[in-house]
Design a protein around this motif. Structure first.
Motif, mmCIF file in Angstrom:
data_model
loop_
_atom_site.group_PDB
_atom_site.id
_atom_site.type_symbol
_atom_site.label_atom_id
_atom_site.label_comp_id
_atom_site.label_asym_id
_atom_site.label_seq_id
_atom_site.Cartn_x
_atom_site.Cartn_y
_atom_site.Cartn_z
ATOM 1 N N VAL A 525 61.374 42.935 34.289
ATOM 2 C CA VAL A 525 60.180 42.350 33.570
ATOM 3 C C VAL A 525 59.197 41.996 34.372
ATOM 4 C CG1 VAL A 525 59.446 40.898 31.548
ATOM 5 C CG2 VAL A 525 61.840 41.788 31.811
ATOM 6 N N HIS A 526 57.898 42.519 34.236
ATOM 7 C CA HIS A 526 56.871 42.207 35.297
ATOM 8 C C HIS A 526 55.710 41.936 34.458
ATOM 9 C CE1 HIS A 526 54.125 43.978 38.478
ATOM 10 N NE2 HIS A 526 54.330 43.141 38.414
ATOM 11 N N PHE A 527 55.378 40.462 34.896
ATOM 12 C CA PHE A 527 54.448 39.725 34.406
ATOM 13 C C PHE A 527 53.117 40.150 35.315
ATOM 14 C CE2 PHE A 527 56.006 37.500 30.923
ATOM 15 C CZ PHE A 527 57.423 37.391 31.255
ATOM 16 N N SER A 528 52.007 40.721 34.971
ATOM 17 C CA SER A 528 50.969 40.944 35.827
ATOM 18 C C SER A 528 49.753 40.629 35.047
ATOM 19 C CB SER A 528 50.807 42.025 36.739
ATOM 20 O OG SER A 528 50.860 43.264 35.771
ATOM 21 N N SER A 529 48.414 40.586 35.848
ATOM 22 C CA SER A 529 47.276 40.742 35.138
ATOM 23 C C SER A 529 46.772 41.968 34.748
ATOM 24 C CB SER A 529 46.290 39.665 35.718
ATOM 25 O OG SER A 529 46.034 40.222 37.002
ATOM 26 N N LYS A 530 47.219 42.930 35.504
ATOM 27 C CA LYS A 530 46.529 44.424 35.662
ATOM 28 C C LYS A 530 47.553 45.242 34.637
ATOM 29 C CE LYS A 530 44.804 44.357 40.360
ATOM 30 N NZ LYS A 530 45.724 43.296 41.122
ATOM 31 N N GLU A 531 46.766 46.241 33.853
ATOM 32 C CA GLU A 531 47.638 47.151 33.215
ATOM 33 C C GLU A 531 48.433 47.839 34.309
ATOM 34 O OE1 GLU A 531 46.417 46.303 29.617
ATOM 35 O OE2 GLU A 531 47.918 47.918 30.116
ATOM 36 N N SER A 532 49.468 48.105 33.903
ATOM 37 C CA SER A 532 50.431 48.605 34.936
ATOM 38 C C SER A 532 50.570 50.290 34.706
ATOM 39 C CB SER A 532 51.741 48.177 34.644
ATOM 40 O OG SER A 532 52.170 48.946 33.539
ATOM 41 N N GLU A 533 50.623 50.709 35.862
ATOM 42 C CA GLU A 533 50.681 52.336 35.975
ATOM 43 C C GLU A 533 52.168 52.620 35.825
ATOM 44 O OE1 GLU A 533 49.811 50.387 38.567
ATOM 45 O OE2 GLU A 533 51.559 50.547 39.568
ATOM 46 N N GLU A 534 53.161 51.700 35.646
ATOM 47 C CA GLU A 534 54.415 51.994 35.524
ATOM 48 C C GLU A 534 54.546 52.693 34.059
ATOM 49 O OE1 GLU A 534 54.872 47.947 37.913
ATOM 50 O OE2 GLU A 534 54.760 48.235 35.636
ATOM 51 N N GLN A 535 55.716 53.673 33.985
ATOM 52 C CA GLN A 535 55.922 54.015 32.434
ATOM 53 C C GLN A 535 56.787 52.941 31.930
ATOM 54 O OE1 GLN A 535 54.707 56.159 30.667
ATOM 55 N NE2 GLN A 535 56.244 55.571 29.014
ATOM 56 N N GLU A 536 56.504 52.252 30.804
ATOM 57 C CA GLU A 536 57.271 51.410 30.215
ATOM 58 C C GLU A 536 58.647 52.100 29.803
ATOM 59 O OE1 GLU A 536 55.328 48.882 27.195
ATOM 60 O OE2 GLU A 536 57.091 49.657 25.741
ATOM 61 N N CYS A 537 59.641 51.507 29.879
ATOM 62 C CA CYS A 537 60.720 52.117 29.096
ATOM 63 C C CYS A 537 61.638 50.971 28.942
ATOM 64 C CB CYS A 537 61.565 53.117 30.165
ATOM 65 S SG CYS A 537 62.463 52.285 31.330
ATOM 66 N N LYS A 538 62.968 51.119 28.298
ATOM 67 C CA LYS A 538 63.771 49.806 27.754
ATOM 68 C C LYS A 538 64.046 49.115 28.974
ATOM 69 C CE LYS A 538 68.333 48.921 25.660
ATOM 70 N NZ LYS A 538 69.673 49.435 25.018
ATOM 71 N N TYR A 539 64.130 49.700 30.223
ATOM 72 C CA TYR A 539 64.624 48.716 31.451
ATOM 73 C C TYR A 539 63.678 48.400 32.386
ATOM 74 C CZ TYR A 539 69.410 49.097 29.094
ATOM 75 O OH TYR A 539 70.306 49.277 28.446
ATOM 76 N N LEU A 540 62.356 48.804 31.963
ATOM 77 C CA LEU A 540 61.222 48.611 32.703
ATOM 78 C C LEU A 540 60.192 48.176 32.069
ATOM 79 C CD1 LEU A 540 59.743 48.258 35.437
ATOM 80 C CD2 LEU A 540 59.483 50.875 35.197
ATOM 81 N N ILE A 541 59.879 46.796 31.994
ATOM 82 C CA ILE A 541 58.981 46.094 30.832
ATOM 83 C C ILE A 541 57.775 45.569 31.767
ATOM 84 C CG2 ILE A 541 58.847 44.689 28.893
ATOM 85 C CD1 ILE A 541 61.650 45.141 28.577
ATOM 86 N N PRO A 542 56.853 46.086 31.733
ATOM 87 C CA PRO A 542 55.374 45.606 32.408
ATOM 88 C C PRO A 542 54.875 44.543 31.320
ATOM 89 C CG PRO A 542 54.874 47.935 32.149
ATOM 90 C CD PRO A 542 56.187 47.771 31.412
ATOM 91 N N VAL A 543 54.575 43.343 31.580
ATOM 92 C CA VAL A 543 53.934 42.510 30.695
ATOM 93 C C VAL A 543 52.546 42.282 31.107
ATOM 94 C CG1 VAL A 543 53.942 40.491 29.379
ATOM 95 C CG2 VAL A 543 56.182 41.424 30.021
ATOM 96 N N CYS A 544 51.483 42.722 30.613
ATOM 97 C CA CYS A 544 50.092 42.594 30.964
ATOM 98 C C CYS A 544 49.535 41.401 30.449
ATOM 99 C CB CYS A 544 49.294 43.688 30.990
ATOM 100 S SG CYS A 544 47.769 43.553 31.421
ATOM 101 N N VAL A 646 51.642 40.472 24.019
ATOM 102 C CA VAL A 646 52.972 40.149 23.696
ATOM 103 C C VAL A 646 53.682 40.649 22.647
ATOM 104 C CG1 VAL A 646 54.802 38.194 23.641
ATOM 105 C CG2 VAL A 646 52.899 38.383 25.460
ATOM 106 N N GLU A 647 53.038 40.470 21.382
ATOM 107 C CA GLU A 647 53.364 40.916 19.997
ATOM 108 C C GLU A 647 53.447 42.286 19.890
ATOM 109 O OE1 GLU A 647 53.717 38.187 18.191
ATOM 110 O OE2 GLU A 647 54.505 39.549 16.919
ATOM 111 N N ASN A 648 52.553 43.207 20.397
ATOM 112 C CA ASN A 648 52.561 44.607 20.340
ATOM 113 C C ASN A 648 54.010 44.941 21.172
ATOM 114 O OD1 ASN A 648 50.333 44.607 19.038
ATOM 115 N ND2 ASN A 648 48.973 45.219 21.030
ATOM 116 N N LEU A 649 54.166 44.400 22.148
ATOM 117 C CA LEU A 649 55.260 44.511 23.232
ATOM 118 C C LEU A 649 56.480 44.468 22.362
ATOM 119 C CD1 LEU A 649 55.578 45.789 26.007
ATOM 120 C CD2 LEU A 649 55.635 43.638 26.903
ATOM 121 N N ARG A 650 56.584 43.072 21.900
ATOM 122 C CA ARG A 650 57.614 42.817 21.051
ATOM 123 C C ARG A 650 58.149 43.937 19.909
ATOM 124 N NH1 ARG A 650 57.826 36.892 20.322
ATOM 125 N NH2 ARG A 650 56.090 37.396 18.943
#
Ligand SMILES: NCCCNCCCCCS
Ligand SMILES: [Zn+2]
Length: 664
Positions: A525-544, A646-650
């Protein structure tokens, strides 16, 4: 600072003197087995024992009327017949020649506890008392309660210590109507209660116990009622309410003191609650409240009528108050539909009062308030024979809670040369030269430029993680040259060599490891202020978070409503908390995060930071050592775009992670 335990066996010296099926469960053995279990588990000795005192009239009159007090004062001199007569005017309660004395001791014990916490003699504590208090009202006894211990304690601290905001968490399975009535128009006291309700069919059968009763006038929003409309609620149901209702609001409210109406009839095996949550859940409920109010938490016994689950639940609560790592929250699934319905109703009813709930969904289509009337009509539904039902419940079995031992070393640190080891921590370095094979592998996999210092550091981290695995060390902090490299190395070692699940929490705009996210061995789970280039998946969750981690409110709400549910459902055996440069997170928020995450993985958390982050060492170690994080203060509304994110991510993730659900 320590944990107070306040108990006196005088409070065992009253009992029911006649036949009354409604009261037979409230027996002196409740205190005997609870205190006995604390002694047997070596917990009583680890607490600061504080004597009870008798409450004064002035204490009692903080909530109760003079006429009620005068009437109760007469009961010690009543005959048996007069006691029965006197009792008839109240519901589900009984009197005894010694109950007035015991009620003054129960209240006195409660006030002794809050005095010692408010004056800093102890950090937190438990008052093991009977008679309980949360049902008693200004001029009436009710539900085994004579004086409202916790309601009086709240008025007492406001008056004596000028406390501005008090949070009362009532996890007893009954609605503490007496507490609600005391503060319904008082915005300085936030009363939270969940309770068995069954659409008003369960005692005390009050319309005002439902989710849409939120407080009056200035107190609107400061009463939170969570009705359980079905029995057999489980650990997931309780945690969902904490993550998505209580904790977000509690952090926004930012209390100066937390009082817990610690009733344990909400545990499995209890004849009143008929719920299925196991005693170890109270380890987590307690832990999740311990970073509020700078750790000032006073738990006061209310109900709990299954002597076995009561004793176990009391021990779980005290273990956590003492700072012992919580047992892993094994196999949680999502909340049941009924719990989800209640969750959605409560969040909807409170969204106009709390900014953290502003984006909550509308009432569910199947608005449960209409069921209240319908069910009241069809009363004839089959009534399981009472005796049969009690036998079934008494026959309930559940796993013995795991032993909670604090490892010999609480916190180990790996620091660059010349950096002093914070006190109470243990400096960790390799006992002998690193194994050349290990170094070779490290060089191949992780270290591009063959810097020998890195090899030693990584070897130390691997050795440290191995000792955590063996429970010789609880938690660790390491300052390293390259946090990304260290993170990948530790994650890989922990998931392969030790076949664990590792939760990696990254804070800041650093690089994130991709390994292990596909097979579920690692959840990032990665909290950052930048839109992440990582491809979100079940086990890789970028939180911008646009404001990044620098906005306390947005960040902490994301931690409570997203990270904690994910972490608890994932149930890792190791937590890797990484702060990469530029996170902008302030110490107190960082300490809240570090504190809350210790509820996972039996407290096995390893913090990795860039070696030049010297200022963060002491606050991080303080939190890893179990000190309460400083209060964040009242939180303003989180930046709308962050709440939205956060709401959309949820919404996107809740298909995979059931604890993220907030609507049916
Ligand atoms: N089946 C017995 C009915 C008891 N109703 C009153 C319960 C009070 C609990 C105080 S925590
Ligand atoms: Zn109760």
């Amino acid at each position: 600072m320590g944990t107070a335990l306040i108990y006196d066996e005088e409070m065992t010296r009253y009992k029911l003197l006649w036949v009354d099926p409604a009261c037979k469960i409230e027996v002196p053995e409740r205190l005997v087995v609870s205190y006995g279990a604390l002694v047997e588990n070596g917990l009583a000795d680890r607490c600061v024992s504080i004597p009870v005192r008798e409450a004064t009239d002035a204490d009692i009159l903080l909530v109760h009327s003079e006429e009620y007090l005068e009437a109760v004062k007469k009961t010690p001199y009543m005959t048996l017949e007069e006691l029965k007569e006197f009792t008839l005017q109240y519901g589900d309660v009984y009197f005894h020649p010694n109950i007035y004395h015991c009620a003054k001791l129960a209240l006195g014990a409660t006030l002794q506890l809050v005095d010692n916490v408010m004056t800093g003699k102890v950090r937190n504590g438990l008052a093991l008392v009977r008679p309980p208090g949360h049902h008693s009202m200004r001029s009436a006894a009710s539900g085994f309660c004579i004086f409202n211990n916790v309601a009086i304690a709240a008025q007492y601290v406001k008056q004596k210590y000028g406390v501005k905001r008090v949070l009362i968490v009532d996890w007893d399975i009954h609605h503490g109507q007496g507490v609600q009535y005391s503060f319904e128009d008082d915005p300085s006291v936030l009363y939270f209660s969940w309770h068995r309700y069954e659409h008003q069919k369960f005692w005390p059968n009050l319309r005002e116990s439902d989710f849409d009763v939120v407080g009056k006038e200035k107190g609107a929003g400061s009463t939170i009622n969570v009705p359980w409309n079905k029995v057999k609620m489980q650990n997931s149901d309780y945690l969902s309410i904490f993550f998505h209702v209580l904790l977000p609001v509690a952090y926004e409210f930012s209390p100066d003191l937390v009082l817990v109406c610690a009733g344990f009839d909400s545990a499995i095996g209890d004849p009143e609650g008929e719920m299925c949550a196991t005693p170890d859940i109270f380890a987590h409920l307690t832990h999740l409240l311990m970073n509020l109010a700078g750790g000032k938490l006073c738990a006061v016994l209310e109900g709990g009528y299954n002597l076995k689950s009561l004793a176990q639940s009391v021990c779980q609560t005290v273990h956590s108050l003492l700072g012992d790592p919580a047992p892993r929250p094994a196999n949680l699934e999502g909340p049941c539909n009924s719990a989800l319905e209640s969750l959605q109703c409560v969040r909807s009813a409170h969204r106009k009062y709390w900014s953290c709930l502003k984006h909550a969904a509308d009432l569910p289509t199947s608005d449960i308030s209409t069921k209240r009337i319908k069910l009241a009509e069809d009363e004839e539904e089959e009534k399981l024979d009472e005796v049969e039902k009690e036998k079934l419940i008494a026959a309930m079995v559940w796993p013995q809670p795991v032993k909670r031992v604090t490892p010999p070393t609480r916190t180990a640190v790996v620091l660059p040369d010349g950096v002093a080891c914070p006190d109470r921590c243990k400096h960790f370095s390799l006992s002998e030269d690193p194994d050349p094979l290990v170094v070779q592998k490290l060089r191949e996999n992780f270290i591009k430029d063959a810097d020998d210092k890195d090899a030693v550091t990584l070897s130390s981290l691997i050795a440290l993680v191995d000792k955590m695995e063996k429970n010789e060390i609880c938690s660790g902090l390491a300052l390293v040259r390259d946090v990304s490299m260290a993170m990948r190395c530790v994650a890989q070692h922990a998931t392969t060599a030790l076949s664990n699940r590792v939760l990696v929490v990254c804070v800041g705009d650093g690089i994130v490891p991709h390994r292990g996210t596909d097979d579920g061995k690692t959840l990032v789970v990665h909290f950052s202020s930048k839109e992440s280039e990582e491809q979100e998946c079940k086990y890789l969750i970028p939180v911008c978070l646009k404001k990044g981690c620098s906005d306390a409110s947005g960040f902490i709400q994301a931690v409570l409503g997203l990270l904690l549910p994910l972490g608890y459902e994932y149930d890792p055996s190791l937590v890797l908390l990484v702060q990469t440069p530029g996170s902008g997170i302030c110490d107190s928020v960082w300490q809240q995060l570090t504190g809350l995450l210790q509820g996972l993985a039996q407290g096995h958390i390893l913090v990795l930071m860039q070696e030049d982050e010297r200022t963060c060492i002491d606050p991080t170690c303080s939190s890893l050592l179990g000190d309460a994080a400083p209060s964040l203060g009242q939180l303003h509304a989180a930046p709308p775009e962050d709440v939205e994110a956060v709401e959309n991510l949820r919404q996107r993730l809740k298909a995979d992670w059931k604890l993220l659900q907030t609507t049916e």
